[in-house]
Design a protein around this motif. Structure first.
Motif, short mmCIF file in Angstrom:
data_model
loop_
_atom_site.label_atom_id
_atom_site.label_comp_id
_atom_site.label_asym_id
_atom_site.label_seq_id
_atom_site.Cartn_x
_atom_site.Cartn_y
_atom_site.Cartn_z
N VAL A 97 7.65 -0.03 -2.46
CA VAL A 97 8.78 0.30 -3.33
C VAL A 97 8.30 0.63 -4.74
N ALA A 98 7.35 -0.13 -5.23
CA ALA A 98 6.89 0.06 -6.61
C ALA A 98 6.04 1.31 -6.77
N TYR A 99 5.08 1.49 -5.87
CA TYR A 99 4.16 2.62 -6.03
C TYR A 99 3.67 3.19 -4.71
N GLY A 100 3.86 2.47 -3.61
CA GLY A 100 3.27 2.87 -2.34
C GLY A 100 3.75 4.23 -1.84
N ARG A 101 5.04 4.50 -1.98
CA ARG A 101 5.57 5.79 -1.51
C ARG A 101 4.93 6.95 -2.27
N SER A 102 4.76 6.75 -3.57
CA SER A 102 4.12 7.78 -4.38
C SER A 102 2.67 8.00 -3.95
N VAL A 103 1.97 6.90 -3.68
CA VAL A 103 0.58 6.99 -3.22
C VAL A 103 0.49 7.75 -1.90
N LEU A 104 1.41 7.47 -1.00
CA LEU A 104 1.40 8.12 0.31
C LEU A 104 1.77 9.60 0.20
N GLU A 105 2.66 9.93 -0.73
CA GLU A 105 3.01 11.34 -0.94
C GLU A 105 1.80 12.12 -1.45
N LYS A 106 1.03 11.51 -2.33
CA LYS A 106 -0.19 12.16 -2.82
C LYS A 106 -1.21 12.30 -1.70
N ALA A 107 -1.26 11.32 -0.80
CA ALA A 107 -2.16 11.42 0.35
C ALA A 107 -1.73 12.56 1.26
N ARG A 108 -0.41 12.73 1.41
CA ARG A 108 0.09 13.82 2.24
C ARG A 108 -0.32 15.17 1.65
N GLN A 110 -10.23 12.89 4.74
CA GLN A 110 -8.92 12.27 4.88
C GLN A 110 -8.81 11.14 3.86
N ARG A 111 -7.65 11.05 3.24
CA ARG A 111 -7.45 10.01 2.22
C ARG A 111 -7.19 8.66 2.88
N HIS A 112 -7.89 7.65 2.41
CA HIS A 112 -7.77 6.28 2.92
C HIS A 112 -7.35 5.35 1.78
N LEU A 113 -6.48 4.40 2.09
CA LEU A 113 -6.23 3.29 1.18
C LEU A 113 -7.36 2.30 1.35
N THR A 114 -7.87 1.78 0.25
CA THR A 114 -8.97 0.83 0.34
C THR A 114 -8.58 -0.49 -0.30
N ALA A 167 -4.46 6.75 5.35
CA ALA A 167 -3.13 6.61 4.75
C ALA A 167 -2.05 7.31 5.55
N LEU A 168 -2.17 8.61 5.71
CA LEU A 168 -1.07 9.38 6.30
C LEU A 168 -0.82 9.06 7.77
N PRO A 169 -1.86 8.91 8.61
CA PRO A 169 -1.59 8.58 10.02
C PRO A 169 -0.91 7.23 10.20
N ASN A 170 -1.02 6.35 9.20
CA ASN A 170 -0.45 5.01 9.32
C ASN A 170 0.66 4.77 8.30
N GLU A 171 1.28 5.84 7.85
CA GLU A 171 2.33 5.75 6.84
C GLU A 171 3.47 4.85 7.28
N GLU A 172 3.92 5.00 8.51
CA GLU A 172 5.06 4.22 9.00
C GLU A 172 4.77 2.73 8.96
N ALA A 173 3.57 2.34 9.36
CA ALA A 173 3.21 0.92 9.33
C ALA A 173 3.08 0.41 7.91
N LEU A 174 2.46 1.18 7.03
CA LEU A 174 2.24 0.73 5.66
C LEU A 174 3.55 0.55 4.90
N LEU A 175 4.57 1.32 5.26
CA LEU A 175 5.85 1.20 4.57
C LEU A 175 6.66 -0.02 5.00
N LEU A 176 6.20 -0.72 6.03
CA LEU A 176 6.91 -1.92 6.48
C LEU A 176 6.68 -3.11 5.56
N PHE A 177 5.63 -3.05 4.76
CA PHE A 177 5.30 -4.18 3.89
C PHE A 177 6.11 -4.09 2.60
#
Length: 398
Positions: A331-342, A283-287, A297-307
């Protein structure tokens, strides 16, 4: 992207284009706005950025709408930016509305009572589109190549002919760009040295003694599973712990025994690592802090997008509390990172050949977070805030 360089004659290279002294003189009128992206944004005025060209005239707006738009502009210019990314991404109107609701809920309520909320939303949507278009043009101007990521952004609606002029190198000087595009392009070039030195940067952090949380059930959180982090609104946390961040949320993490301050502040930027969560399943993790903190990353996508621009974390240790703020910008790169994790979790998670092990060294005290949950609250929380059990040591950001 080329690094900006200055010579004895004070020339500057931007995306392969030399800005001569005479050109720099013409840029002086932008200097009040072209400050470092980490500085406060000056008071935003709709007319400065020309957002009314494709929207309603300011004169037709109510005082409530004008005030709300100005507040929205300040939020967008501050958070649609980050020292840790090298290009601009399109801005989602839903994100802009959420930021306004979080920071200025009373303003949104006033607009709704005045029947002006829908008009405000239309104007905000127009400006988000214009800001996205300006970002796409800034990307192309600085890099000198077409912006493939934002190729569908409608730049012609707001800046007719500018993209073609950039591609054909008919615009080669910063001052020749529309004002908003020039502002974003300048910010982009200023990040080069920052990104070059990113490995040596230490995230801001502070130290405190343990204290009582009047609104949150910190005892329950402390006794919870070690692979769970808790999301808390800034207004519900002890003010002493959150006074240095502008984010609306903060994570609370139970640090492993033996965790050192150095291990929590080894780097300010995020990374990612594919961690085995079962036999042959990854599973992909943000570190963060070079792998010391790893969040699925993916299980916590909703929380990570709040920042917005940073990820502030409260680490609960045995006899002290540490607050660390890492770089993280959805906004800058996080959504792209999460899409790659998906894509990884859905397609490659069982293929060991595709696994990215990360560059951080394994650490016996690393914290693996599988789930971010809402912070447990006390049944009868004191609405007036918190009271400390004793004197708290607040040494500020280091």
């Amino acid at each position: 992207m080329e690094q900006p360089s200055r010579s004895a004659t004070d020339t500057m290279m931007v995306g392969g284009r030399e800005l001569k002294p005479s050109v720099l003189e013409q840029l002086r009128h932008l200097q009040m706005l072209l400050e470092s992206s980490t500085n406060a944004i000056p008071e935003a005025r709709p007319e400065t950025f020309g957002c009314r060209k494709n929207g309603r005239p300011t004169s037709s707006m109510s005082s409530h709408e004008q005030h709300a738009i100005r507040l929205a502009f300040r939020l967008l210019l501050e958070f649609y930016d980050s020292p840790s990314f090298s290009c601009y991404a399109p801005l989602d109107i839903a994100v802009a509305e959420r930021w306004m609701s979080e920071d200025h809920e009373h303003i949104i309520d006033e607009l709704e009572r005045a029947g002006a909320l829908e008009g405000f939303r239309r104007d905000l949507a127009t400006y988000c589109q214009k800001l996205s278009a300006a970002g796409a043009l800034a990307n192309e101007f600085v890099s000198g190549t077409p912006d493939d990521e934002n190729v569908e952004t409608d730049t012609e609606l707001f800046f007719p002919g500018v993209r073609e002029q950039i591609e054909n190198r008919k615009i080669e000087q910063l001052y020749e760009l529309p004002t908003l595009v020039a502002i974003l392009a300048d910010r982009l070039t200023c990040r080069t040295s920052y990104l070059h030195n990113q490995e040596s940067l230490t995230p801001p952090h502070s130290r405190h003694r343990p204290m009582r949380w009047a609104l949150c059930d910190i005892e329950k959180a402390t006794a919870g599973p070690k692979d769970v982090a808790y999301l808390v609104q800034i207004k519900d946390a002890p003010s002493l712990l959150v006074r240095y961040t502008r984010e609306p949320y903060i994570l609370v993490v139970n640090a492993q025994p033996g965790t050192t301050v150095r291990s929590l502040t080894r780097g300010t930027f995020y990374g990612y690592e594919d961690i085995e969560i079962g036999p042959g399943r990854y599973q992909r993790h943000l570190t963060f802090s070079k792998g010391m903190l790893a969040i699925a990353a993916l299980p916590n996508e909703e929380a990570l997008l709040l920042f917005r621009r940073y990820l502030p974390v409260i680490y609960l240790l045995h006899n002290e509390v540490r607050v660390v703020e890492y770089e993280w910008n959805p906004v800058a790169y996080g959504r792209s990172v999460l899409e790659k994790a998906r894509a990884f979790d859905n397609v490659c998670g069982s293929d060991a050949a595709t696994v990215y092990p990360g560059r951080g060294m394994p650490h016996p005290h690393r914290m693996l977070i599988s789930k971010v949950r809402p912070m447990p609250m006390r049944p009868h929380a004191d609405a007036k805030g918190f009271s400390s059990d004793g004197p708290s040591e607040d040494v500020g950001w280091f």
